[in-house]
Design a protein around this motif. Structure first.
Motif, PDB file in Angstrom:
ATOM      1  N   UNK A 167      38.133  -3.278   7.454  1.00  0.00           N
ATOM      2  CA  UNK A 167      36.949  -2.523   7.044  1.00  0.00           C
ATOM      3  C   UNK A 167      36.182  -3.297   5.974  1.00  0.00           C
ATOM      4  N   UNK A 168      36.903  -3.809   5.000  1.00  0.00           N
ATOM      5  CA  UNK A 168      36.252  -4.572   3.937  1.00  0.00           C
ATOM      6  C   UNK A 168      35.611  -5.846   4.493  1.00  0.00           C
ATOM      7  N   UNK A 169      36.270  -6.479   5.454  1.00  0.00           N
ATOM      8  CA  UNK A 169      35.709  -7.675   6.068  1.00  0.00           C
ATOM      9  C   UNK A 169      34.428  -7.370   6.814  1.00  0.00           C
ATOM     10  N   UNK A 170      34.428  -6.239   7.525  1.00  0.00           N
ATOM     11  CA  UNK A 170      33.215  -5.853   8.248  1.00  0.00           C
ATOM     12  C   UNK A 170      32.074  -5.555   7.285  1.00  0.00           C
ATOM     13  N   UNK A 171      32.359  -4.801   6.227  1.00  0.00           N
ATOM     14  CA  UNK A 171      31.321  -4.480   5.243  1.00  0.00           C
ATOM     15  C   UNK A 171      30.769  -5.761   4.609  1.00  0.00           C
ATOM     16  N   UNK A 172      31.656  -6.694   4.301  1.00  0.00           N
ATOM     17  CA  UNK A 172      31.239  -7.958   3.677  1.00  0.00           C
ATOM     18  C   UNK A 172      30.323  -8.754   4.585  1.00  0.00           C
ATOM     19  N   UNK A 173      30.720  -8.905   5.825  1.00  0.00           N
ATOM     20  CA  UNK A 173      29.941  -9.725   6.751  1.00  0.00           C
ATOM     21  C   UNK A 173      28.650  -9.043   7.171  1.00  0.00           C
ATOM     22  N   UNK A 174      28.714  -7.747   7.344  1.00  0.00           N
ATOM     23  CA  UNK A 174      27.513  -7.027   7.722  1.00  0.00           C
ATOM     24  C   UNK A 174      26.495  -7.026   6.583  1.00  0.00           C
ATOM     25  N   UNK A 175      26.972  -7.113   5.340  1.00  0.00           N
ATOM     26  CA  UNK A 175      26.034  -7.167   4.217  1.00  0.00           C
ATOM     27  C   UNK A 175      25.173  -8.416   4.296  1.00  0.00           C
ATOM     28  N   UNK A 176      25.720  -9.505   4.788  1.00  0.00           N
ATOM     29  CA  UNK A 176      24.899 -10.705   4.946  1.00  0.00           C
ATOM     30  C   UNK A 176      23.742 -10.423   5.905  1.00  0.00           C
ATOM     31  N   UNK A 177      24.026  -9.684   6.961  1.00  0.00           N
ATOM     32  CA  UNK A 177      22.979  -9.284   7.899  1.00  0.00           C
ATOM     33  C   UNK A 177      21.951  -8.398   7.193  1.00  0.00           C
ATOM     34  N   UNK A 178      22.429  -7.418   6.406  1.00  0.00           N
ATOM     35  CA  UNK A 178      21.516  -6.524   5.692  1.00  0.00           C
ATOM     36  C   UNK A 178      20.610  -7.299   4.748  1.00  0.00           C
ATOM     37  N   UNK A 179      21.181  -8.269   4.036  1.00  0.00           N
ATOM     38  CA  UNK A 179      20.384  -9.084   3.115  1.00  0.00           C
ATOM     39  C   UNK A 179      19.280  -9.840   3.842  1.00  0.00           C
ATOM     40  N   UNK A 180      19.557 -10.237   5.065  1.00  0.00           N
ATOM     41  CA  UNK A 180      18.610 -11.077   5.807  1.00  0.00           C
ATOM     42  C   UNK A 180      17.556 -10.273   6.562  1.00  0.00           C
ATOM     43  N   UNK A 181      17.742  -8.967   6.715  1.00  0.00           N
ATOM     44  CA  UNK A 181      16.763  -8.168   7.444  1.00  0.00           C
ATOM     45  C   UNK A 181      15.370  -8.251   6.809  1.00  0.00           C
ATOM     46  N   UNK A 182      15.221  -8.087   5.486  1.00  0.00           N
ATOM     47  CA  UNK A 182      13.869  -8.227   4.916  1.00  0.00           C
ATOM     48  C   UNK A 182      13.294  -9.626   5.081  1.00  0.00           C
ATOM     49  N   UNK A 183      14.148 -10.652   5.060  1.00  0.00           N
ATOM     50  CA  UNK A 183      13.665 -12.015   5.295  1.00  0.00           C
ATOM     51  C   UNK A 183      13.141 -12.139   6.721  1.00  0.00           C
ATOM     52  N   UNK A 184      13.870 -11.564   7.651  1.00  0.00           N
ATOM     53  CA  UNK A 184      13.438 -11.563   9.049  1.00  0.00           C
ATOM     54  C   UNK A 184      12.120 -10.835   9.202  1.00  0.00           C
ATOM     55  N   UNK A 185      12.017  -9.661   8.588  1.00  0.00           N
ATOM     56  CA  UNK A 185      10.798  -8.869   8.748  1.00  0.00           C
ATOM     57  C   UNK A 185       9.606  -9.498   8.030  1.00  0.00           C
ATOM     58  N   UNK A 186       9.845 -10.206   6.943  1.00  0.00           N
ATOM     59  CA  UNK A 186       8.762 -10.937   6.293  1.00  0.00           C
ATOM     60  C   UNK A 186       8.240 -12.041   7.208  1.00  0.00           C
ATOM     61  N   UNK A 187       9.151 -12.694   7.934  1.00  0.00           N
ATOM     62  CA  UNK A 187       8.734 -13.720   8.892  1.00  0.00           C
ATOM     63  C   UNK A 187       7.948 -13.100  10.039  1.00  0.00           C
ATOM     64  N   UNK A 188       8.368 -11.921  10.480  1.00  0.00           N
ATOM     65  CA  UNK A 188       7.630 -11.215  11.536  1.00  0.00           C
ATOM     66  C   UNK A 188       6.213 -10.907  11.075  1.00  0.00           C
ATOM     67  N   UNK A 189       6.077 -10.433   9.846  1.00  0.00           N
ATOM     68  CA  UNK A 189       4.753 -10.129   9.302  1.00  0.00           C
ATOM     69  C   UNK A 189       3.876 -11.370   9.229  1.00  0.00           C
ATOM     70  N   UNK A 190       4.490 -12.502   8.873  1.00  0.00           N
ATOM     71  CA  UNK A 190       3.721 -13.741   8.736  1.00  0.00           C
ATOM     72  C   UNK A 190       3.104 -14.174  10.057  1.00  0.00           C
ATOM     73  N   UNK A 191       3.689 -13.719  11.163  1.00  0.00           N
ATOM     74  CA  UNK A 191       3.173 -14.086  12.483  1.00  0.00           C
ATOM     75  C   UNK A 191       2.324 -12.981  13.110  1.00  0.00           C
ATOM     76  N   UNK A 192       1.990 -11.970  12.337  1.00  0.00           N
ATOM     77  CA  UNK A 192       1.218 -10.840  12.855  1.00  0.00           C
ATOM     78  C   UNK A 192      -0.216 -10.930  12.360  1.00  0.00           C
ATOM     79  N   UNK A 193      -1.154 -10.921  13.265  1.00  0.00           N
ATOM     80  CA  UNK A 193      -2.576 -11.054  12.915  1.00  0.00           C
ATOM     81  C   UNK A 193      -3.303  -9.720  12.856  1.00  0.00           C
TER      82      UNK A 193
END
Length: 251
Positions: free
Chosen positions: A52-78
């Motif tokens: 459980x702790x391993x899943x929470x740890x690894x999934x947090x990396x995904x959570x941290x990167x979601x805003x980075x991903x969405x910022x990149x999506x915005x950068x490509x939106x006209x």
């Protein structure tokens, strides 16, 4: 804008109707990581505290990167209106004054399962396979068109079922977890439905020919592959107890 390098298949076949296209997008649920053995074991039968702790740890990396991903999506939106709608996803995770957002909620989940905030934020416990898969998704968002990235977000079609299952099963399976840690799952029940309504509207309107529609399905499959691959790495490390480099001498 540069297109993602998933290969398109030229075809002269007639496009699916909007209803048929949506049905095929929704049918991708059979590949959702809800069905991965790691999630099945974790949500139905229970796994160790370490898992459980391993899943929470690894999934947090995904959570941290979601805003980075969405910022990149915005950068490509006209389109201004589309940007105004999409930016809410960043705010949902990064938070605002008085509403700390999804990343903070995930840190609270980490505390609830016995993990230190500094440890989660350091990324020290992230498995290489998870990091590779998540980074591939962020890089995809940087290179894809806005519509392609929106289509990849449609895994949110299937997310509420998974969040609800955790809320239903975890209190009995893991009585040692502080219930205050479940805020992220409760919040995403409504946020995910709102997000997918927007992403689905964009995808149904943009991918119109049969070739484009099949391309959209391949984009969604790519995102499903990312999520599945993350759990492959976690299964090996926490269920089979074969962490990275386990077979190397003197490691």
């Amino acid at each position: 804008m540069p297109e993602f390098s998933i290969r398109r298949r030229p075809t002269q076949e007639a496009p699916w109707t909007l209803s048929e296209f949506e049905q095929r997008l929704r049918a991708k649920e059979r590949y959702y990581h809800l069905h991965h053995p790691f999630h099945v074991q974790m949500n139905e039968h229970g796994v160790s505290r370490e898992a459980v702790q391993g899943w929470v740890t690894n999934r947090f990396y995904y959570q941290q990167c979601i805003p980075l991903k969405d910022a990149a999506v915005l950068a490509n939106c006209t389109e201004r209106d589309a940007r105004r709608a999409w930016i809410q996803r960043i705010l949902d995770h990064d938070g605002l004054a008085g509403d700390e957002g999804g990343i903070e909620a995930w840190l609270q989940l980490g505390a609830a399962v016995g993990l230190e905030r500094a440890y989660l934020e350091s990324g020290e416990g992230v498995l290489p396979g998870v990091r590779f898969a998540v980074d591939a998704y962020v890089n995809f968002a940087r290179r894809a068109t806005f519509e392609e990235a929106a289509c990849s977000s449609l895994t949110e079609l299937f997310a509420p079922t998974l969040h609800q299952r955790r809320l239903d099963r975890w209190p009995a399976l893991y009585p040692w977890i502080d219930a205050r840690g479940y805020r992220y799952f409760r919040t995403r029940l409504s946020e995910a439905r709102r997000d997918v309504e927007h992403g689905l509207k964009i995808s149904l309107a943009h991918f119109q020919t049969r070739s484009e529609q099949e391309y959209a399905l391949s984009i969604l499959q790519f995102k499903l592959n990312v999520l599945w691959t993350m759990l492959d790495a976690m299964w090996l490390a926490y269920i089979e107890h074969k962490p990275p480099f386990f077979s190397c001498p003197n490691v």
